[in-house]
Structure formats: C-alpha cells, structure tokens
Write a protein that holds these residues in place. Structure first.
Motif, PDB file in Angstrom:
ATOM      1  N   LEU A   1       0.845  -1.201   0.112  1.00  0.00           N
ATOM      2  CA  LEU A   1      -0.067   0.059   0.086  1.00  0.00           C
ATOM      3  C   LEU A   1       0.917   1.205   0.095  1.00  0.00           C
ATOM      4  O   LEU A   1       1.819   1.301   0.914  1.00  0.00           O
ATOM      5  CB  LEU A   1      -0.911   0.089   1.226  1.00  0.00           C
ATOM      6  N   LEU A   2       0.800   2.138  -0.840  1.00  0.00           N
ATOM      7  CA  LEU A   2       1.276   3.370  -1.215  1.00  0.00           C
ATOM      8  C   LEU A   2       0.575   4.633  -1.089  1.00  0.00           C
ATOM      9  O   LEU A   2      -0.579   4.477  -1.752  1.00  0.00           O
ATOM     10  CB  LEU A   2       2.373   3.438  -2.379  1.00  0.00           C
ATOM     11  N   VAL A   3       0.836   5.436  -0.246  1.00  0.00           N
ATOM     12  CA  VAL A   3      -0.302   6.417  -0.021  1.00  0.00           C
ATOM     13  C   VAL A   3       0.527   7.796  -0.417  1.00  0.00           C
ATOM     14  O   VAL A   3       1.909   7.884  -0.031  1.00  0.00           O
ATOM     15  CB  VAL A   3      -0.559   6.874   1.419  1.00  0.00           C
ATOM     16  N   ILE A   4       0.110   8.539  -1.530  1.00  0.00           N
ATOM     17  CA  ILE A   4       0.692   9.624  -1.990  1.00  0.00           C
ATOM     18  C   ILE A   4      -0.280  10.870  -1.911  1.00  0.00           C
ATOM     19  O   ILE A   4      -1.494  10.465  -1.746  1.00  0.00           O
ATOM     20  CB  ILE A   4       1.468   9.525  -3.339  1.00  0.00           C
ATOM     21  N   PRO A   5       0.241  12.162  -2.151  1.00  0.00           N
ATOM     22  CA  PRO A   5      -0.890  13.135  -1.968  1.00  0.00           C
ATOM     23  C   PRO A   5      -2.103  13.190  -3.194  1.00  0.00           C
ATOM     24  O   PRO A   5      -2.977  13.421  -2.722  1.00  0.00           O
ATOM     25  CB  PRO A   5       0.001  14.432  -2.300  1.00  0.00           C
ATOM     26  N   ASP A   6      -1.549  12.728  -4.505  1.00  0.00           N
ATOM     27  CA  ASP A   6      -2.671  12.856  -5.282  1.00  0.00           C
ATOM     28  C   ASP A   6      -2.702  11.855  -6.494  1.00  0.00           C
ATOM     29  O   ASP A   6      -1.652  11.949  -7.313  1.00  0.00           O
ATOM     30  CB  ASP A   6      -2.634  14.304  -5.809  1.00  0.00           C
ATOM     31  N   THR A   7      -2.982  10.534  -6.307  1.00  0.00           N
ATOM     32  CA  THR A   7      -3.014   9.699  -7.363  1.00  0.00           C
ATOM     33  C   THR A   7      -3.590   9.989  -8.745  1.00  0.00           C
ATOM     34  O   THR A   7      -2.824   9.366  -9.529  1.00  0.00           O
ATOM     35  CB  THR A   7      -3.596   8.376  -6.811  1.00  0.00           C
ATOM     36  N   ALA A   8      -4.481  11.167  -8.693  1.00  0.00           N
ATOM     37  CA  ALA A   8      -4.733  11.391 -10.111  1.00  0.00           C
ATOM     38  C   ALA A   8      -3.621  12.207 -10.944  1.00  0.00           C
ATOM     39  O   ALA A   8      -3.708  12.078 -11.994  1.00  0.00           O
ATOM     40  CB  ALA A   8      -6.046  12.402  -9.879  1.00  0.00           C
TER      41      ALA A   8
ATOM     42  N   GLU B   1      -8.441   3.100 -11.564  1.00  0.00           N
ATOM     43  CA  GLU B   1      -9.902   3.294 -11.177  1.00  0.00           C
ATOM     44  C   GLU B   1     -10.351   4.597 -10.497  1.00  0.00           C
ATOM     45  O   GLU B   1     -10.341   4.635  -9.237  1.00  0.00           O
ATOM     46  CB  GLU B   1     -10.152   2.168 -10.007  1.00  0.00           C
ATOM     47  N   PRO B   2     -10.566   5.530 -11.376  1.00  0.00           N
ATOM     48  CA  PRO B   2     -10.773   6.951 -10.827  1.00  0.00           C
ATOM     49  C   PRO B   2     -12.185   7.077 -10.175  1.00  0.00           C
ATOM     50  O   PRO B   2     -12.151   7.712  -9.070  1.00  0.00           O
ATOM     51  CB  PRO B   2     -10.905   7.859 -12.067  1.00  0.00           C
ATOM     52  N   ASP B   3     -13.166   6.085 -10.184  1.00  0.00           N
ATOM     53  CA  ASP B   3     -14.418   6.116  -9.532  1.00  0.00           C
ATOM     54  C   ASP B   3     -14.264   5.358  -8.258  1.00  0.00           C
ATOM     55  O   ASP B   3     -14.938   5.198  -7.410  1.00  0.00           O
ATOM     56  CB  ASP B   3     -15.260   5.479 -10.537  1.00  0.00           C
ATOM     57  N   TRP B   4     -13.196   4.734  -7.765  1.00  0.00           N
ATOM     58  CA  TRP B   4     -13.090   3.986  -6.561  1.00  0.00           C
ATOM     59  C   TRP B   4     -11.784   4.345  -5.847  1.00  0.00           C
ATOM     60  O   TRP B   4     -10.713   3.734  -6.165  1.00  0.00           O
ATOM     61  CB  TRP B   4     -12.803   2.429  -6.884  1.00  0.00           C
ATOM     62  N   TYR B   5     -12.066   5.612  -5.198  1.00  0.00           N
ATOM     63  CA  TYR B   5     -10.958   6.248  -4.390  1.00  0.00           C
ATOM     64  C   TYR B   5      -9.615   6.672  -5.099  1.00  0.00           C
ATOM     65  O   TYR B   5      -8.628   6.718  -4.617  1.00  0.00           O
ATOM     66  CB  TYR B   5     -10.525   5.382  -3.143  1.00  0.00           C
ATOM     67  N   GLN B   6     -10.052   6.697  -6.471  1.00  0.00           N
ATOM     68  CA  GLN B   6      -8.659   6.958  -7.414  1.00  0.00           C
ATOM     69  C   GLN B   6      -7.486   6.076  -7.372  1.00  0.00           C
ATOM     70  O   GLN B   6      -6.267   6.533  -7.519  1.00  0.00           O
ATOM     71  CB  GLN B   6      -8.120   8.810  -7.056  1.00  0.00           C
TER      72      GLN B   6
ATOM     73  N   VAL C   1      -1.993   2.258  -4.781  1.00  0.00           N
ATOM     74  CA  VAL C   1      -1.686   3.472  -4.747  1.00  0.00           C
ATOM     75  C   VAL C   1      -3.082   4.324  -4.478  1.00  0.00           C
ATOM     76  O   VAL C   1      -3.850   3.991  -5.257  1.00  0.00           O
ATOM     77  CB  VAL C   1      -0.955   4.134  -5.709  1.00  0.00           C
ATOM     78  N   PHE C   2      -3.059   4.955  -3.200  1.00  0.00           N
ATOM     79  CA  PHE C   2      -4.311   5.651  -3.079  1.00  0.00           C
ATOM     80  C   PHE C   2      -3.854   7.237  -2.259  1.00  0.00           C
ATOM     81  O   PHE C   2      -2.384   7.167  -2.118  1.00  0.00           O
ATOM     82  CB  PHE C   2      -5.171   5.007  -1.833  1.00  0.00           C
TER      83      PHE C   2
ATOM     84  N   GLU D   1     -10.845   3.356   2.447  1.00  0.00           N
ATOM     85  CA  GLU D   1     -10.277   2.097   2.081  1.00  0.00           C
ATOM     86  C   GLU D   1      -8.800   1.734   2.670  1.00  0.00           C
ATOM     87  O   GLU D   1      -8.351   0.608   2.988  1.00  0.00           O
ATOM     88  CB  GLU D   1     -10.022   2.057   0.646  1.00  0.00           C
ATOM     89  N   ILE D   2      -8.088   2.704   2.802  1.00  0.00           N
ATOM     90  CA  ILE D   2      -6.690   2.513   3.472  1.00  0.00           C
ATOM     91  C   ILE D   2      -7.127   2.078   4.848  1.00  0.00           C
ATOM     92  O   ILE D   2      -6.444   0.933   5.358  1.00  0.00           O
ATOM     93  CB  ILE D   2      -6.018   3.830   3.674  1.00  0.00           C
ATOM     94  N   GLU D   3      -8.025   2.501   5.589  1.00  0.00           N
ATOM     95  CA  GLU D   3      -8.224   2.030   7.130  1.00  0.00           C
ATOM     96  C   GLU D   3      -8.921   0.361   6.809  1.00  0.00           C
ATOM     97  O   GLU D   3      -8.343  -0.311   7.838  1.00  0.00           O
ATOM     98  CB  GLU D   3      -9.531   2.731   7.660  1.00  0.00           C
ATOM     99  N   ARG D   4      -9.753   0.262   6.005  1.00  0.00           N
ATOM    100  CA  ARG D   4     -10.171  -1.121   5.710  1.00  0.00           C
ATOM    101  C   ARG D   4      -8.894  -2.287   5.697  1.00  0.00           C
ATOM    102  O   ARG D   4      -8.861  -3.111   6.026  1.00  0.00           O
ATOM    103  CB  ARG D   4     -11.204  -1.125   4.853  1.00  0.00           C
ATOM    104  N   ILE D   5      -8.030  -1.951   4.657  1.00  0.00           N
ATOM    105  CA  ILE D   5      -6.925  -2.608   4.477  1.00  0.00           C
ATOM    106  C   ILE D   5      -6.082  -2.856   5.572  1.00  0.00           C
ATOM    107  O   ILE D   5      -5.705  -4.014   5.961  1.00  0.00           O
ATOM    108  CB  ILE D   5      -6.082  -2.381   3.035  1.00  0.00           C
ATOM    109  N   LEU D   6      -5.974  -1.831   6.306  1.00  0.00           N
ATOM    110  CA  LEU D   6      -4.945  -2.047   7.456  1.00  0.00           C
ATOM    111  C   LEU D   6      -5.518  -2.847   8.571  1.00  0.00           C
ATOM    112  O   LEU D   6      -4.980  -3.569   9.384  1.00  0.00           O
ATOM    113  CB  LEU D   6      -4.281  -0.771   7.717  1.00  0.00           C
ATOM    114  N   ALA D   7      -6.932  -2.568   8.836  1.00  0.00           N
ATOM    115  CA  ALA D   7      -7.748  -3.243   9.949  1.00  0.00           C
ATOM    116  C   ALA D   7      -7.784  -4.702   9.506  1.00  0.00           C
ATOM    117  O   ALA D   7      -7.580  -5.576  10.413  1.00  0.00           O
ATOM    118  CB  ALA D   7      -9.053  -2.694   9.673  1.00  0.00           C
ATOM    119  N   PHE D   8      -7.969  -5.067   8.224  1.00  0.00           N
ATOM    120  CA  PHE D   8      -7.973  -6.503   7.769  1.00  0.00           C
ATOM    121  C   PHE D   8      -6.667  -7.195   8.281  1.00  0.00           C
ATOM    122  O   PHE D   8      -6.511  -8.238   8.660  1.00  0.00           O
ATOM    123  CB  PHE D   8      -8.455  -6.602   6.446  1.00  0.00           C
ATOM    124  N   ARG D   9      -5.555  -6.625   7.784  1.00  0.00           N
ATOM    125  CA  ARG D   9      -4.191  -6.771   8.063  1.00  0.00           C
ATOM    126  C   ARG D   9      -4.097  -7.206   9.376  1.00  0.00           C
ATOM    127  O   ARG D   9      -3.633  -8.200   9.867  1.00  0.00           O
ATOM    128  CB  ARG D   9      -3.204  -6.144   7.362  1.00  0.00           C
ATOM    129  N   ASP D  10      -4.210  -6.079  10.202  1.00  0.00           N
ATOM    130  CA  ASP D  10      -3.908  -6.390  11.603  1.00  0.00           C
ATOM    131  C   ASP D  10      -4.938  -7.406  12.380  1.00  0.00           C
ATOM    132  O   ASP D  10      -4.305  -7.690  13.132  1.00  0.00           O
ATOM    133  CB  ASP D  10      -3.988  -4.924  12.092  1.00  0.00           C
TER     134      ASP D  10
END
Length: 191
Positions: free
Chosen positions: A73-80, A100-105, A125-126, A134-143
């Motif tokens: 998971l990579l978080v950057i300022p603006d995926t667009a 996937e611009p319509d799914w959280y970019q 990348v988000f 979605e970031i929260e969901r991904i990390l909650a599932f892993r943890d």
C-alpha cells in the motif's frame, strides 16, 4: 470490479485471461524481507512523495498461506496526478496496470517475476482523500488477521478451496473471497 466490463475498463494494456491456476503457497518467511527491500526502493524513488508505505495482503500476515505476490500500500498526495509518481515507479520496474478513478482514485502497478523482477509485487496507490476509508479497511483486515488465529485459519481455508477452481481472470478469484473478507473485516472494524 465485479463484471468483466469493469475489469476491462480499469485495465491498462491488454487484458488476457488468467492462463494458470491460482497458486496459494504456505507462508514464506522471506516475504517480509522482500517487502522491506521493495519499501526501500519506493522510498528512494519517491522521497517525500511517499506519505505512507505498508506491507498488506496475505503475505503480510505471519503464518498465512498466500499467492507469492507482495501487496504494498502506497499513499501519496494525489493519485490522479500520475505524472508526479508514475515515471519514478516505472524507472524501478513497475508498470501501471489498473486505473480506477471512480474507486478512491486507486491505481495498481505491478512488477512480475516473469518480466525479470526478483519477486512479484502488486502496488496499490491511494491518496489520503478520497482513499482514507479503503486505507483503513486494508490495514484493519491485515492487523486483525495478524492477531486472530481463528479468522486467519478460516481465511486460509477459503483461499485454498477457491484456488482449486479455474478462474478466467485473477480478479474473479479475488471477488470470490469478498464475502469472507467482509465478514472478517466487520469483526475487525468492531474489534
């Protein structure tokens, strides 16, 4: 992405049917090392543009069987704003595969062993916004899977059962796990 049309629309390049069986391997203690090396390469390529980098997916859960593909998971300022990060990622061997611009970019870039990479990676990348849920969901599932043996065993059993089937696209395999993922995730988010 549920339908073949959605999969096709989001895919960059040729969409080819998944020609091999899904392989779910026993946990490999090398996976964290592969992730660490991948993280270091991403940090070197992106510098301060990388707001957060996390090892996610089944390879990030000690003891869990998985497809031998490191999910990052990579978080950057603006995926667009692809011009700010895609060239740097391409320079270290990644290829943009899903937009996937319509799914959280969301963007997904890949690196594959069959193309010369030392191990395969799915780089998700988000941006913090709109991707925060979605970031929260991904990390909650892993943890949750890291700390709840019963759900880890349950998830592994489902993955191994589904891997025995034939899938036209690997996304169909991922979709088939969705109900179990949501069931486990609901416990994690209530947790």
């Amino acid at each position: 992405m549920d339908s073949d049309d959605e999969i096709t629309a989001a895919t960059i390049g040729d969409l080819k049917p998944y020609a091999v069986k899904v392989i779910v391997e026993d946990y490999n203690p090398e996976w964290p090392t592969w992730y660490s090396q991948g993280e270091a390469a991403l940090r070197a390529a992106l510098g301060t543009l990388a707001l957060r980098i996390e090892h996610t997916g089944s390879t990030s859960v000690p003891g869990l069987a998985a497809k031998p593909i490191i999910d990052i998971l990579l978080v950057i300022p603006d995926t667009a704003d692809e011009a700010t990060y895609i060239p740097a990622l391409e320079a270290i061997g990644y290829t943009l595969r899903i937009r996937e611009p319509d799914w959280y970019q969301h963007r997904c870039l890949i690196r594959r062993t069959e193309l010369g990479a030392p191990w395969s990676v799915n780089l998700h990348v988000f941006s913090p916004e709109p991707g925060a849920p979605e970031i929260e969901r991904i990390l909650a599932f892993r943890d949750w899977l890291r700390t709840h043996d019963g759900d880890r065993t349950y998830y592994e059993r489902i993955k191994r059962e589904l891997a025995q089937q034939d899938w036209n696209f690997v996304q169909h395999y991922a979709n088939a796990k969705s109900d179990v993922v949501e069931e486990i995730l609901s416990r994690a988010l209530r947790g």
